[in-house]
Write a protein that holds these residues in place. Structure first.
Motif, mmCIF file in Angstrom:
data_model
loop_
_atom_site.group_PDB
_atom_site.id
_atom_site.type_symbol
_atom_site.label_atom_id
_atom_site.label_comp_id
_atom_site.label_asym_id
_atom_site.label_seq_id
_atom_site.Cartn_x
_atom_site.Cartn_y
_atom_site.Cartn_z
ATOM 1 N N LEU A 166 71.240 65.997 63.044
ATOM 2 C CA LEU A 166 72.434 65.449 63.685
ATOM 3 C C LEU A 166 73.640 66.326 63.390
ATOM 4 C CD1 LEU A 166 72.079 61.590 63.114
ATOM 5 C CD2 LEU A 166 72.316 62.730 65.334
ATOM 6 N N TYR A 167 73.766 66.729 62.126
ATOM 7 C CA TYR A 167 74.894 67.575 61.743
ATOM 8 C C TYR A 167 74.886 68.881 62.538
ATOM 9 C CZ TYR A 167 78.092 70.389 58.997
ATOM 10 O OH TYR A 167 79.129 71.190 58.616
ATOM 11 N N VAL A 168 73.739 69.521 62.602
ATOM 12 C CA VAL A 168 73.643 70.807 63.311
ATOM 13 C C VAL A 168 73.957 70.625 64.791
ATOM 14 C CG1 VAL A 168 72.068 72.642 64.001
ATOM 15 C CG2 VAL A 168 72.016 71.767 61.654
ATOM 16 N N ILE A 215 66.815 65.209 68.701
ATOM 17 C CA ILE A 215 66.401 64.657 67.406
ATOM 18 C C ILE A 215 64.981 64.101 67.504
ATOM 19 C CG2 ILE A 215 66.849 62.848 65.695
ATOM 20 C CD1 ILE A 215 68.810 65.077 65.504
ATOM 21 N N SER A 216 64.669 63.425 68.604
ATOM 22 C CA SER A 216 63.317 62.889 68.797
ATOM 23 C C SER A 216 62.281 64.000 68.791
ATOM 24 C CB SER A 216 63.245 62.116 70.119
ATOM 25 O OG SER A 216 64.151 61.049 70.136
ATOM 26 N N ARG A 217 62.635 65.137 69.375
ATOM 27 C CA ARG A 217 61.709 66.266 69.414
ATOM 28 C C ARG A 217 61.555 66.907 68.034
ATOM 29 N NH1 ARG A 217 61.719 71.637 69.608
ATOM 30 N NH2 ARG A 217 64.000 71.762 69.461
ATOM 31 N N ARG A 223 59.647 58.529 65.465
ATOM 32 C CA ARG A 223 59.406 57.718 66.670
ATOM 33 C C ARG A 223 60.712 57.094 67.175
ATOM 34 N NH1 ARG A 223 55.895 56.574 62.904
ATOM 35 N NH2 ARG A 223 56.849 54.544 62.455
ATOM 36 N N ILE A 224 61.695 57.954 67.407
ATOM 37 C CA ILE A 224 63.033 57.514 67.813
ATOM 38 C C ILE A 224 63.016 57.114 69.281
ATOM 39 C CG2 ILE A 224 65.403 58.300 68.186
ATOM 40 C CD1 ILE A 224 65.028 60.071 65.690
ATOM 41 N N ARG A 225 63.605 55.976 69.565
ATOM 42 C CA ARG A 225 63.720 55.472 70.936
ATOM 43 C C ARG A 225 65.156 55.676 71.429
ATOM 44 N NH1 ARG A 225 63.882 50.546 71.205
ATOM 45 N NH2 ARG A 225 64.079 50.024 68.994
ATOM 46 N N PRO A 226 65.386 56.540 72.403
ATOM 47 C CA PRO A 226 66.743 56.718 72.938
ATOM 48 C C PRO A 226 67.205 55.465 73.671
ATOM 49 C CG PRO A 226 65.297 58.561 73.533
ATOM 50 C CD PRO A 226 64.421 57.470 73.011
ATOM 51 N N LYS A 227 68.496 55.201 73.604
ATOM 52 C CA LYS A 227 69.093 54.084 74.319
ATOM 53 C C LYS A 227 70.022 54.602 75.413
ATOM 54 C CE LYS A 227 68.608 50.278 72.780
ATOM 55 N NZ LYS A 227 67.633 49.204 73.023
ATOM 56 N N ARG A 228 70.441 53.690 76.303
ATOM 57 C CA ARG A 228 71.221 54.101 77.478
ATOM 58 C C ARG A 228 72.665 54.477 77.134
ATOM 59 N NH1 ARG A 228 72.110 49.788 80.001
ATOM 60 N NH2 ARG A 228 73.117 50.824 81.752
ATOM 61 N N MET A 229 73.227 53.865 76.108
ATOM 62 C CA MET A 229 74.613 54.129 75.706
ATOM 63 C C MET A 229 75.590 53.810 76.831
ATOM 64 S SD MET A 229 74.131 57.678 73.559
ATOM 65 C CE MET A 229 72.534 58.205 74.178
ATOM 66 N N GLY A 230 75.274 52.794 77.621
ATOM 67 C CA GLY A 230 76.104 52.467 78.775
ATOM 68 C C GLY A 230 77.025 51.289 78.574
ATOM 69 N N HIS A 231 77.054 50.707 77.367
ATOM 70 C CA HIS A 231 77.872 49.510 77.181
ATOM 71 C C HIS A 231 78.120 49.241 75.699
ATOM 72 C CE1 HIS A 231 73.828 47.884 76.451
ATOM 73 N NE2 HIS A 231 74.459 46.976 75.699
#
Length: 304
Positions: A166-168, A215-217, A223-231
């Motif tokens: 995340l930092y990088v 990050i998931s890659r 096993r990170i699940r991305p979220k929509r970040m829409g609200h």
């Protein structure tokens, strides 16, 4: 955000006008609006943008070794010599293996004290005083970048790898455009038929989803699940915590009107007045009841 399987909806009971368990909004001072979720954090706010005083001050800084950090993250995290780590990450308590299972999450959140954050906190307090708490009151204002990340015992190295990447990724992206507020919206029949949800809809640049995908890659075992970040959620019931409360369509209209009265202000829509942070947390206390917030231990925070 998934904490557990959504409970079956119990017999519906409407939100009722509530004897104030929060201070009446008319008596609130701006400085007090931030206190409602103060107990949601077990560590004080920190920022990793400044270099800590350390015996390794002569170690290579992240700006000159980003590729090395990314390519050798496991070696960095397992090394007994923290000089291998980017300097701002050396103070993270999770850089070595720690005991016990972990549930972590990455949030995109308006900075505390900003007009958006303060307005949402005021909505939480006002709606709580009028109708009692909903599930949204169990969190501080945020938009989830990931779902909860379930990690096993001795997962400290994985946690630190996530923080390092995340930092990088964040530090390599200059002039990131922060999310913007679009509108207060209602979602019908969510999370179950007969109960509704109120949100602050956001326009979130794609770069934040790209960070989560990377990050998931880089850390596939998480096993990170991305979220929509829409609200940002303002009010909802019976998603993760079973209760007898529902938000009817009539109450959703009133909650939406209350939110608009508090948030439809020029400073809330002004990006210059509303900076954002990316924060990496561990869930340290999972509350089973609506009136008590979850608690999060801050692992790392980056001001955008």
């Amino acid at each position: 955000m998934t904490i557990s399987t959504a409970p079956s909806l119990p017999t519906a009971v409407r939100l009722q006008p509530h004897s104030p368990i929060c201070d009446p909004p008319s008596t609130l001072q701006a400085s007090r609006l931030q206190l409602r979720t103060a107990n949601a954090f077990t560590l004080p706010l920190g920022q990793l943008l400044s270099e800590p005083q350390s015996s390794h001050d002569d170690a290579p800084k992240c700006t000159s070794c980003k590729n090395e950090d990314a390519d050798n993250a496991m070696q960095l995290m397992l090394s007994a010599d923290r000089a291998w780590m980017p300097a701002p990450l050396r103070t993270i308590p999770f850089w070595r293996s720690v005991r016990g299972p972990h549930k972590c999450i990455v949030y995109l959140e308006p900075r505390r004290g900003s007009p958006l954050y303060t307005g949402i906190e005021e909505f939480f307090r006002a709606s709580c005083a009028l109708w009692g708490p909903t599930e949204a009151h169990m969190y501080h204002p945020h938009s989830s970048m990931t779902g909860f990340i379930d990690l096993p015992t001795d997962a400290g190295a994985v946690i630190a790898r996530i923080a390092c990447h995340l930092y990088v990724l964040i530090s390599s992206r200059s002039h990131m455009v922060a999310p913007g507020v679009r509108a207060v919206t209602a979602v019908a029949d969510y999370p179950h038929p007969g109960t509704h949800k109120i949100d602050v809809a956001l326009d979130t640049p794609l770069v934040f989803r790209n960070i989560v995908d990377e990050i998931s890659r880089l850390v596939p075992e998480a096993r990170i699940r991305p979220k929509r970040m829409g609200h940002i959620s303002l009010a909802y019931c019976n998603k993760h915590v079973a209760s007898s409360t529902v938000v009817t369509s009539e109450q959703a209209e009133k909650l939406g009107a209350l939110a608009r009265s508090l948030l439809y202000m020029p400073d809330v829509f002004d990006p210059a007045q509303n900076p954002w942070d990316i924060a990496f947390y561990e869930l340290s206390f999972k509350s089973p009841v609506l009136g008590t917030p979850h608690r999060f231990t801050q692992i790392a925070r980056w001001q955008l």
